[in-house]
Design a protein around this motif. Structure first.
Motif, PDB file in Angstrom:
ATOM      1  N   ASP A 128       0.824  -1.211   0.000  1.00  0.00           N
ATOM      2  CA  ASP A 128       0.000   0.000   0.000  1.00  0.00           C
ATOM      3  C   ASP A 128       0.857   1.259   0.000  1.00  0.00           C
ATOM      4  OD1 ASP A 128      -2.644  -0.823  -0.193  1.00  0.00           O
ATOM      5  OD2 ASP A 128      -2.803  -1.260   1.940  1.00  0.00           O
ATOM      6  N   ILE A 180      -4.585  -8.344  -6.204  1.00  0.00           N
ATOM      7  CA  ILE A 180      -4.888  -6.922  -6.026  1.00  0.00           C
ATOM      8  C   ILE A 180      -4.697  -6.167  -7.339  1.00  0.00           C
ATOM      9  CG2 ILE A 180      -4.201  -4.804  -4.847  1.00  0.00           C
ATOM     10  CD1 ILE A 180      -5.637  -6.745  -3.041  1.00  0.00           C
ATOM     11  N   THR A 222      -7.543  -7.018  -9.647  1.00  0.00           N
ATOM     12  CA  THR A 222      -8.777  -6.379  -9.192  1.00  0.00           C
ATOM     13  C   THR A 222      -8.801  -4.907  -9.574  1.00  0.00           C
ATOM     14  OG1 THR A 222      -8.929  -7.889  -7.306  1.00  0.00           O
ATOM     15  CG2 THR A 222     -10.183  -5.850  -7.162  1.00  0.00           C
ATOM     16  N   GLU A 223      -7.669  -4.232  -9.452  1.00  0.00           N
ATOM     17  CA  GLU A 223      -7.630  -2.795  -9.708  1.00  0.00           C
ATOM     18  C   GLU A 223      -7.606  -2.453 -11.193  1.00  0.00           C
ATOM     19  OE1 GLU A 223      -5.632  -1.340  -5.514  1.00  0.00           O
ATOM     20  OE2 GLU A 223      -4.348  -1.468  -7.286  1.00  0.00           O
ATOM     21  N   THR A 236     -12.935  -9.349  -0.373  1.00  0.00           N
ATOM     22  CA  THR A 236     -11.924  -8.610   0.380  1.00  0.00           C
ATOM     23  C   THR A 236     -11.215  -7.584  -0.495  1.00  0.00           C
ATOM     24  OG1 THR A 236     -11.557 -10.564   1.771  1.00  0.00           O
ATOM     25  CG2 THR A 236      -9.887  -8.840   1.858  1.00  0.00           C
ATOM     26  N   ALA A 237     -10.928  -7.955  -1.744  1.00  0.00           N
ATOM     27  CA  ALA A 237     -10.251  -7.028  -2.659  1.00  0.00           C
ATOM     28  C   ALA A 237     -11.161  -5.868  -3.048  1.00  0.00           C
ATOM     29  CB  ALA A 237      -9.789  -7.776  -3.898  1.00  0.00           C
ATOM     30  N   GLU A 238     -12.472  -6.094  -3.040  1.00  0.00           N
ATOM     31  CA  GLU A 238     -13.407  -5.058  -3.484  1.00  0.00           C
ATOM     32  C   GLU A 238     -13.870  -4.140  -2.360  1.00  0.00           C
ATOM     33  OE1 GLU A 238     -15.737  -7.163  -7.243  1.00  0.00           O
ATOM     34  OE2 GLU A 238     -16.515  -7.425  -5.197  1.00  0.00           O
ATOM     35  N   TYR A 275     -12.381  -2.884   0.394  1.00  0.00           N
ATOM     36  CA  TYR A 275     -11.489  -1.853   0.930  1.00  0.00           C
ATOM     37  C   TYR A 275     -11.070  -0.857  -0.152  1.00  0.00           C
ATOM     38  CZ  TYR A 275     -10.990  -4.786   5.093  1.00  0.00           C
ATOM     39  OH  TYR A 275     -11.239  -5.518   6.226  1.00  0.00           O
ATOM     40  N   THR A 298      -8.425   1.788  -2.207  1.00  0.00           N
ATOM     41  CA  THR A 298      -7.074   1.583  -2.731  1.00  0.00           C
ATOM     42  C   THR A 298      -6.003   1.844  -1.680  1.00  0.00           C
ATOM     43  OG1 THR A 298      -7.818   2.205  -4.949  1.00  0.00           O
ATOM     44  CG2 THR A 298      -5.453   2.301  -4.527  1.00  0.00           C
ATOM     45  N   ARG A 357      -6.198  -1.398   0.542  1.00  0.00           N
ATOM     46  CA  ARG A 357      -6.651  -2.670  -0.045  1.00  0.00           C
ATOM     47  C   ARG A 357      -5.628  -3.785   0.167  1.00  0.00           C
ATOM     48  NH1 ARG A 357      -8.049  -0.812  -4.793  1.00  0.00           N
ATOM     49  NH2 ARG A 357     -10.162  -0.429  -4.027  1.00  0.00           N
ATOM     50  N   LEU A 362     -14.788   0.244  -7.282  1.00  0.00           N
ATOM     51  CA  LEU A 362     -13.723   0.223  -6.290  1.00  0.00           C
ATOM     52  C   LEU A 362     -13.569   1.615  -5.673  1.00  0.00           C
ATOM     53  CD1 LEU A 362     -10.902  -1.900  -7.973  1.00  0.00           C
ATOM     54  CD2 LEU A 362     -12.589  -2.638  -6.291  1.00  0.00           C
TER      55      LEU A 362
END
Length: 417
Positions: free
Chosen positions: A34, A84, A87-88, A344-346, A348, A350, A353, A413
């Motif tokens: 992060d 991650i 997902t992003e 979980t990835a969605e 939180y 950025t 995350r 997101l």
């Protein structure tokens, strides 16, 4: 004959130390991802895992073997940053379809290692299995040249030129035109703070996610280890008791294992392959559930079914029946993992995350470390008691999933908290 507790200390010490390494470094890698980027941490974790995995094959003693596998666990804990990044980059409407399809590659690797083990271990030994298994990880390091840093991460750190360059490259690959406008997002001075996970806005969600991760991991490794235990003890319909189990050892280096375990027969490897294939059996239904029922309801249903099939293992059945139950359990626990990874990835933003995924992965390994004591030690004393405990944990997870305060289906997101 040694007690079940003594057996678990020798048979499971390698596995437990791998999980311990994963548990400790999962939070650290999430925190660093992060703050410094997903791509960097993913690359470091691959280099770390491949290096120590290869070194394991040259371990001069059992102590060194356990230590080196612990280091492998530390490195592998950073691999979740790959999810991650995916997902992003994926648009909202495609995440529920594309992320579960990644399970196909996990399945392929699982089947490959089982097949290699059945051929390599009986012939040239476990050291060569570890060496061969290290090759794909080493080759994949070269693929990092083609993996970009997350554009969302770059924007959150104020590096908009890098984010724009990545998006323009993607647009060029797709023969599309970048939309008009200016890429602007608030910049936070501090990112990846552990306290953010326990902020009032996310406290309940975080605690329930941790319970679910711990329970799913407990059930997943419980299924795998219970499968091996049933095969090892030939416990179909309780046909053999613990006192009738014969432990064999060869005269070779591989036979003198500190675990004092006997080699799987070819039929055992076939059974493991069949049950492992189960991990993708429900993938189409899982994808439909995630996208049409939502993440919460889909997860609560599959967790409830997992609890049911743990209880069904108590039924006296044939070898084919046992394999069928194990097949369905592997399918269900894999579906559970698919859904909770996506959720979980969605859920939180950025800025936290990766840390959210890292802490969840750490709790996940606690469940994995507890599972052997139930699936091997408690099961040696009471099969019914062990399976009922696994089932009860799954029921708790199903309730936790159903009552999660945020549904991420169709939700964009979040960039900031």
């Amino acid at each position: 004959m040694r007690s079940p507790g003594a057996q678990i200390l020798t048979k499971g010490s390698v596995r437990e130390m791998v999980f311990f390494g994963y548990m400790v470094f999962s939070i650290l890698f999430g925190l660093l991802a992060d703050r410094y980027g997903r791509w960097k941490i993913l690359l470091i974790s691959f280099l770390w895992g491949a290096y120590f995995s290869l070194l394991t094959s040259f371990a001069p003693s059992y102590i060194w073997f356990v230590f080196l596998r612990t280091m492998v666990g530390c490195g592998v804990s950073g691999h979740s940053q790959g999810l991650i990044i995916k997902t992003e980059f994926l648009p909202t409407k495609y995440r529920g379809y594309m992320l579960p399809l990644s399970q196909v590659f996990w399945l392929t690797g699982s089947l490959l290692i089982i097949g290699l083990a059945s051929v390599i271990i009986p012939t040239i030994g476990w050291r060569w299995l570890v060496r061969v298994a290290s090759i794909p990880g080493i080759i994949l390091i070269m693929a990092f040249k083609f993996i970009p840093e997350s554009a969302r991460f770059n924007v959150s750190t104020g590096n908009t030129p890098a984010a724009l360059a990545t998006l323009e490259h993607i647009a060029k690959m797709n023969r599309a035109v970048m939309p008009e406008g200016k890429l602007v997002e608030p910049i936070l001075e501090k990112r990846g703070k552990f306290a953010d996970l326990l902020d009032a806005k996310y406290l309940r969600t975080t605690l329930q996610i941790w319970v679910i991760w711990l329970g799913i991991s407990f059930a997943y490794y419980g299924v795998i280890l219970a499968s091996a235990e049933l095969l090892e003890r030939d416990m179909v319909c309780g046909s053999k008791s613990d006192s009738e189990v014969v432990v064999t050892q060869g005269d070779s280096e591989e036979g003198q294992s500190p675990c004092h375990c006997h080699m799987f027969a070819p039929s055992d490897y076939r059974t493991m392959i069949i049950s492992t294939v189960g991990e993708i059996a429900l993938n189409p239904l899982n994808i439909l559930g995630i996208n049409f029922l939502g993440r919460r309801l889909s997860l609560s249903i599959t967790m409830g079914c997992t609890a049911l099939f743990f209880l069904l293992l108590n039924i006296c059945t044939s070898s084919a029946g046992l394999i069928g139950f194990l097949f369905m359990l592997r399918a269900l626990v894999a579906a559970n993992f698919n859904t909770i990874y996506i959720y979980t990835a969605e859920v939180y933003p950025t800025t936290m995350r990766a840390l959210g995924m890292g802490t969840s992965g750490s709790l996940c390994r606690i469940g994995a470390m507890v599972a052997p004591f139930i699936s091997q030690v408690l099961m040696s004393a009471s099969v019914l008691g062990a399976l009922c405990l696994f089932s009860s944990v799954c029921v708790i997870c199903a309730i936790s999933a159903f009552t999660l305060p945020i549904e991420t289906k169709g939700r964009a997101l979040q960039q900031i908290k």
